[in-house]
Motif scaffolding. Structure first.
Motif, PDB file in Angstrom:
ATOM      1  N   LEU A 185       6.243 -13.234   6.659  1.00  0.00           N
ATOM      2  CA  LEU A 185       6.291 -12.257   6.187  1.00  0.00           C
ATOM      3  C   LEU A 185       6.907 -11.055   6.824  1.00  0.00           C
ATOM      4  CD1 LEU A 185       3.752 -12.485   2.439  1.00  0.00           C
ATOM      5  CD2 LEU A 185       6.428 -13.121   2.893  1.00  0.00           C
ATOM      6  N   GLU A 186       5.975 -10.992   7.795  1.00  0.00           N
ATOM      7  CA  GLU A 186       5.975  -9.037   8.193  1.00  0.00           C
ATOM      8  C   GLU A 186       6.922  -9.419   9.662  1.00  0.00           C
ATOM      9  OE1 GLU A 186       2.121  -8.275   9.637  1.00  0.00           O
ATOM     10  OE2 GLU A 186       1.493  -7.570   7.898  1.00  0.00           O
ATOM     11  N   ARG A 187       7.307 -10.723  10.250  1.00  0.00           N
ATOM     12  CA  ARG A 187       8.411 -11.037  10.739  1.00  0.00           C
ATOM     13  C   ARG A 187       9.394 -11.208  10.216  1.00  0.00           C
ATOM     14  NH1 ARG A 187       5.260 -14.913  12.922  1.00  0.00           N
ATOM     15  NH2 ARG A 187       3.950 -15.014  14.502  1.00  0.00           N
ATOM     16  N   LEU A 188       9.679 -11.863   8.282  1.00  0.00           N
ATOM     17  CA  LEU A 188      10.836 -11.685   7.667  1.00  0.00           C
ATOM     18  C   LEU A 188      11.135 -10.439   6.877  1.00  0.00           C
ATOM     19  CD1 LEU A 188       9.873 -14.344   5.512  1.00  0.00           C
ATOM     20  CD2 LEU A 188      11.525 -14.596   7.797  1.00  0.00           C
ATOM     21  N   TYR A 189      10.399  -9.220   7.030  1.00  0.00           N
ATOM     22  CA  TYR A 189      10.636  -7.791   6.561  1.00  0.00           C
ATOM     23  C   TYR A 189       9.958  -7.243   7.172  1.00  0.00           C
ATOM     24  CZ  TYR A 189      12.097 -11.539   3.158  1.00  0.00           C
ATOM     25  OH  TYR A 189      13.083 -12.438   2.586  1.00  0.00           O
ATOM     26  N   PRO A 190       9.995  -6.850   8.274  1.00  0.00           N
ATOM     27  CA  PRO A 190       8.658  -5.545   9.232  1.00  0.00           C
ATOM     28  C   PRO A 190       9.121  -4.511   8.427  1.00  0.00           C
ATOM     29  CG  PRO A 190      11.129  -5.844  10.260  1.00  0.00           C
ATOM     30  CD  PRO A 190      11.099  -7.372   9.264  1.00  0.00           C
ATOM     31  N   GLN A 191       9.355  -4.326   7.532  1.00  0.00           N
ATOM     32  CA  GLN A 191       9.502  -2.813   6.617  1.00  0.00           C
ATOM     33  C   GLN A 191       8.345  -2.314   6.150  1.00  0.00           C
ATOM     34  OE1 GLN A 191      12.217  -4.961   6.482  1.00  0.00           O
ATOM     35  NE2 GLN A 191      13.549  -4.856   4.719  1.00  0.00           N
ATOM     36  N   TYR A 192       8.208  -3.618   5.986  1.00  0.00           N
ATOM     37  CA  TYR A 192       6.486  -3.562   4.728  1.00  0.00           C
ATOM     38  C   TYR A 192       5.726  -3.938   4.898  1.00  0.00           C
ATOM     39  CZ  TYR A 192      10.952  -3.684   1.329  1.00  0.00           C
ATOM     40  OH  TYR A 192      12.101  -2.807   0.900  1.00  0.00           O
ATOM     41  N   ASN A 193       4.910  -3.269   4.665  1.00  0.00           N
ATOM     42  CA  ASN A 193       3.332  -3.689   4.963  1.00  0.00           C
ATOM     43  C   ASN A 193       3.027  -5.357   4.145  1.00  0.00           C
ATOM     44  OD1 ASN A 193       0.086  -3.972   4.958  1.00  0.00           O
ATOM     45  ND2 ASN A 193       0.058  -1.731   5.403  1.00  0.00           N
ATOM     46  N   PHE A 194       2.034  -6.071   4.438  1.00  0.00           N
ATOM     47  CA  PHE A 194       1.273  -6.936   3.968  1.00  0.00           C
ATOM     48  C   PHE A 194       0.081  -7.175   3.848  1.00  0.00           C
ATOM     49  CE2 PHE A 194       6.178  -8.040   4.380  1.00  0.00           C
ATOM     50  CZ  PHE A 194       6.633  -8.260   2.859  1.00  0.00           C
ATOM     51  N   ASP A 195      -0.516  -6.081   3.630  1.00  0.00           N
ATOM     52  CA  ASP A 195      -1.492  -6.678   3.887  1.00  0.00           C
ATOM     53  C   ASP A 195      -2.560  -6.628   2.364  1.00  0.00           C
ATOM     54  OD1 ASP A 195      -2.067  -5.407   6.470  1.00  0.00           O
ATOM     55  OD2 ASP A 195      -2.635  -3.361   6.082  1.00  0.00           O
ATOM     56  N   LEU A 196      -1.442  -6.747   1.486  1.00  0.00           N
ATOM     57  CA  LEU A 196      -2.384  -7.072  -0.300  1.00  0.00           C
ATOM     58  C   LEU A 196      -1.813  -8.246  -0.590  1.00  0.00           C
ATOM     59  CD1 LEU A 196      -2.635  -3.305  -1.400  1.00  0.00           C
ATOM     60  CD2 LEU A 196      -4.202  -4.136  -0.033  1.00  0.00           C
ATOM     61  N   VAL A 197      -0.665  -9.016   0.331  1.00  0.00           N
ATOM     62  CA  VAL A 197      -0.299 -10.103  -0.715  1.00  0.00           C
ATOM     63  C   VAL A 197      -1.626 -11.239  -1.030  1.00  0.00           C
ATOM     64  CG1 VAL A 197      -0.039 -11.172   2.061  1.00  0.00           C
ATOM     65  CG2 VAL A 197       1.846 -11.518  -0.092  1.00  0.00           C
ATOM     66  N   THR A 198      -0.907 -11.845  -1.827  1.00  0.00           N
ATOM     67  CA  THR A 198      -1.721 -13.132  -2.206  1.00  0.00           C
ATOM     68  C   THR A 198      -0.694 -14.400  -2.359  1.00  0.00           C
ATOM     69  OG1 THR A 198      -1.828 -12.513  -4.279  1.00  0.00           O
ATOM     70  CG2 THR A 198      -3.505 -11.373  -2.458  1.00  0.00           C
ATOM     71  N   LYS A 199      -1.314 -15.581  -2.858  1.00  0.00           N
ATOM     72  CA  LYS A 199      -0.157 -16.050  -3.439  1.00  0.00           C
ATOM     73  C   LYS A 199       0.052 -16.018  -5.143  1.00  0.00           C
ATOM     74  CE  LYS A 199      -2.172 -20.144  -1.161  1.00  0.00           C
ATOM     75  NZ  LYS A 199      -3.180 -22.056  -0.449  1.00  0.00           N
ATOM     76  N   GLU A 200      -0.842 -15.416  -5.111  1.00  0.00           N
ATOM     77  CA  GLU A 200      -0.603 -15.328  -7.096  1.00  0.00           C
ATOM     78  C   GLU A 200       0.543 -14.286  -6.650  1.00  0.00           C
ATOM     79  OE1 GLU A 200      -4.162 -16.691  -6.500  1.00  0.00           O
ATOM     80  OE2 GLU A 200      -3.187 -14.844  -5.612  1.00  0.00           O
ATOM     81  N   PRO A 227       0.835  -1.094  -0.430  1.00  0.00           N
ATOM     82  CA  PRO A 227       0.173  -0.306   0.221  1.00  0.00           C
ATOM     83  C   PRO A 227       0.943   1.496   0.051  1.00  0.00           C
ATOM     84  CG  PRO A 227      -0.644  -1.365   1.655  1.00  0.00           C
ATOM     85  CD  PRO A 227       0.585  -2.032   1.222  1.00  0.00           C
ATOM     86  N   ASN A 228       0.326   2.835  -0.334  1.00  0.00           N
ATOM     87  CA  ASN A 228       1.458   3.487  -1.208  1.00  0.00           C
ATOM     88  C   ASN A 228       2.930   3.096  -1.164  1.00  0.00           C
ATOM     89  OD1 ASN A 228      -1.436   4.785  -0.233  1.00  0.00           O
ATOM     90  ND2 ASN A 228      -1.241   4.745   1.497  1.00  0.00           N
ATOM     91  N   GLN A 229       3.224   2.436  -1.675  1.00  0.00           N
ATOM     92  CA  GLN A 229       4.941   1.805  -2.206  1.00  0.00           C
ATOM     93  C   GLN A 229       5.073   1.100  -3.254  1.00  0.00           C
ATOM     94  OE1 GLN A 229       7.184   0.794   1.098  1.00  0.00           O
ATOM     95  NE2 GLN A 229       5.917   1.061   2.436  1.00  0.00           N
ATOM     96  N   GLU A 230       6.059   1.514  -4.352  1.00  0.00           N
ATOM     97  CA  GLU A 230       6.481   0.751  -4.793  1.00  0.00           C
ATOM     98  C   GLU A 230       6.744  -1.146  -4.357  1.00  0.00           C
ATOM     99  OE1 GLU A 230      10.034   1.325  -6.601  1.00  0.00           O
ATOM    100  OE2 GLU A 230       9.987   2.964  -7.330  1.00  0.00           O
ATOM    101  N   ASN A 231       6.059  -1.785  -5.519  1.00  0.00           N
ATOM    102  CA  ASN A 231       5.739  -3.041  -5.312  1.00  0.00           C
ATOM    103  C   ASN A 231       7.381  -4.203  -4.479  1.00  0.00           C
ATOM    104  OD1 ASN A 231       3.291  -2.815  -6.332  1.00  0.00           O
ATOM    105  ND2 ASN A 231       3.809  -5.059  -8.068  1.00  0.00           N
ATOM    106  N   PHE A 232       6.895  -5.254  -3.114  1.00  0.00           N
ATOM    107  CA  PHE A 232       8.249  -5.518  -2.974  1.00  0.00           C
ATOM    108  C   PHE A 232       8.474  -6.367  -3.776  1.00  0.00           C
ATOM    109  CE2 PHE A 232       9.501  -9.075   0.256  1.00  0.00           C
ATOM    110  CZ  PHE A 232      10.503  -8.347   0.535  1.00  0.00           C
ATOM    111  N   GLY A 233       9.491  -6.652  -4.995  1.00  0.00           N
ATOM    112  CA  GLY A 233       9.858  -7.695  -5.525  1.00  0.00           C
ATOM    113  C   GLY A 233      11.119  -7.984  -4.925  1.00  0.00           C
ATOM    114  N   HIS A 234      10.956  -9.518  -4.990  1.00  0.00           N
ATOM    115  CA  HIS A 234      11.617 -10.210  -4.716  1.00  0.00           C
ATOM    116  C   HIS A 234      12.471 -11.308  -4.655  1.00  0.00           C
ATOM    117  CE1 HIS A 234      14.855 -10.119  -1.206  1.00  0.00           C
ATOM    118  NE2 HIS A 234      14.623 -10.810  -0.856  1.00  0.00           N
ATOM    119  N   PHE A 235      13.775 -11.423  -4.243  1.00  0.00           N
ATOM    120  CA  PHE A 235      13.827 -13.287  -4.686  1.00  0.00           C
ATOM    121  C   PHE A 235      15.404 -13.841  -4.120  1.00  0.00           C
ATOM    122  CE2 PHE A 235      16.230 -15.881  -7.460  1.00  0.00           C
ATOM    123  CZ  PHE A 235      15.877 -16.226  -8.878  1.00  0.00           C
TER     124      PHE A 235
END
Length: 283
Positions: A216-231, A168-176
């Motif tokens: 995900l929030e424990r791993l990366y607490p600086q991000y808001n994952f409210d919109l996350v889906t499996k896809e 929300p209100n940020q760029e996508n969390f793109g990660h590998f």
């Protein structure tokens, strides 16, 4: 009229061949006397640096040398099972800090042009393990390539995890990141962002693929994952090099940049031969 057209294209292709030959020679000679490539491999640490980093390991710039070090330490410490990928993860964390690593395009003018017109494709980022080993920096996908390159010598199954999560209100969390199979369980590894978690817990891998918001929030607490889906999370490239097409494109463009002059020379000679045949027939 036919001979005039053939002679025109003969001269055109011959001129292009000479221009590309001179360009290739100039670029290769100028690169040989310039140390810029070496300077770009080993960068100074950024200000406010907080990552795990070991300059001694970072300076290892030969893939076989790093593999020998890893193998020696694994045998010396009797590491087995999950201990092996954890140790390899530690090595990658110590070797790199987070910053995009690029290859030199000084002699690859075609790749440089492709990157100029399509910057979103990141054509000039380093993808070949032999290039990446010379760096002391790399982003998530680049560090994962080295992690997998070291891991595959120990016959574990592995795969690539690609995350593209709406924030929300940020760029996508793109990660590998990486998954490693030990026995019947898969384990999660992230050498780049270095999250704090139990790397011996197989539930982390499972929960990440399930898009578990709390994990995900424990791993990366600086991000808001409210919109996350499996896809938004994909696991694939099982036991495969994840950047095969990218490396192939870089090598092909390098070859064409160096030897395109020869192709035009062949066409010029064929046209010259045809022109001579027509000249003989007219006599």
């Amino acid at each position: 009229m036919k001979k005039i057209i053939i002679n025109y294209f003969y001269k055109l292709f011959l001129t292009i061949s000479i221009v590309f030959l001179l360009l290739s020679v100039y670029l290769n000679i100028s690169t040989m006397v310039d140390n810029k490539k070496v300077a770009n491999n080993f960068l100074a640490l950024p200000e406010g640096f907080t990552e795990i980093y070991d300059e001694g390991i970072a300076k290892i710039d030969n893939l076989n040398d790093l593999k020998r070090l890893v193998d020696y330490e694994i045998k010396e410490n009797n590491f087995e099972g999950i201990e092996i990928p954890i140790y390899i993860d530690d090595i990658v964390r110590k070797k790199y800090f987070h910053q995009t690593a690029y290859i030199s395009t000084d002699t690859n003018w075609i790749l440089k042009g492709a990157d100029y017109f399509f910057p979103e494709r990141f054509f000039t980022t380093a993808m070949d393990p032999k290039e990446l080993i010379q760096k002391n920096h790399g982003i998530c996908s680049q560090q994962s390539i080295i992690f997998q390159e070291l891991l595959k010598d120990y016959h574990f199954e592995y795969g690539s995890i690609r995350l593209d999560i709406n924030i929300p209100n940020q760029e996508n969390f793109g990660h590998f990141t990486n998954g490693v199979k030990i026995g019947s369980d898969w384990f999660y590894f992230d050498s780049n962002m270095e999250p704090v978690y139990s790397r011996k817990n197989p539930l982390i891998f499972k929960k990440v693929l399930e898009a578990d918001k709390l994990v995900l929030e424990r791993l990366y607490p600086q991000y808001n994952f409210d919109l996350v889906t499996k896809e938004m999370i994909n696991f694939g490239d099982l036991n495969k090099f994840p950047a095969k097409e990218g490396v192939m494109f870089q090598k092909i463009t390098q070859f064409v940049s160096n030897f395109s002059w020869f192709v035009f020379l062949i066409f010029a000679l064929l046209l010259r031969s045809l022109s001579l045949k027509l000249y003989i027939q007219d006599k």
